[in-house]
Design a protein around this motif. Structure first.
Motif: not given
Length: 118
Positions: A29-31, A54-55, A70-72
């Motif tokens: 998910f984070s990438i 990188g938000e 937004s993301r978590d």
């Protein structure tokens, strides 16, 4: 198996708020760049907002100042906070996960209905 599961849609009065969530599984998910798109009846699907790994965020002009993405990464979830909703925001909202290191990875959720009406 990649899954993007949206939730939080519903019926809201003009001027109201809703918070959409999209829980992802089966991806790193984070990438991924995560996004929200929407499609109203008889119209093409359109970008609402995106957030990069990188938000860095990007919004359609029609929602700037009213919606916040937004993301978590710890929960593999992306959110869309929608405020000051208008009838023209009525649509099916889709979650998207996009990553292109060379080949393209492009995944979609099943959508959640948002209806803004009095």
């Amino acid at each position: 198996q990649v899954q993007l599961v949206e939730s939080g849609g519903g019926l809201v009065q003009p001027g109201g708020s809703l918070r959409l969530s999209c829980a992802a599984s089966g991806i790193s998910f984070s990438i991924y760049t995560m996004g929200w798109y929407r499609q109203a009846p008889g119209k093409q699907r359109e970008l609402v907002a995106t957030i990069t790994s990188g938000e860095i965020t990007n919004y359609a002009d029609s929602v700037k100042g009213r919606f916040t993405i937004s993301r978590d990464n710890a929960k593999n979830t992306v959110f869309l906070q929608m405020s000051s909703l208008k009838p023209e925001d009525t649509a099916v909202y889709y979650c998207n996960a996009y990553y292109r290191p060379g080949r393209t990875y492009d995944h979609w959720g099943q959508g959640t209905q948002v209806t803004v009406s009095s």
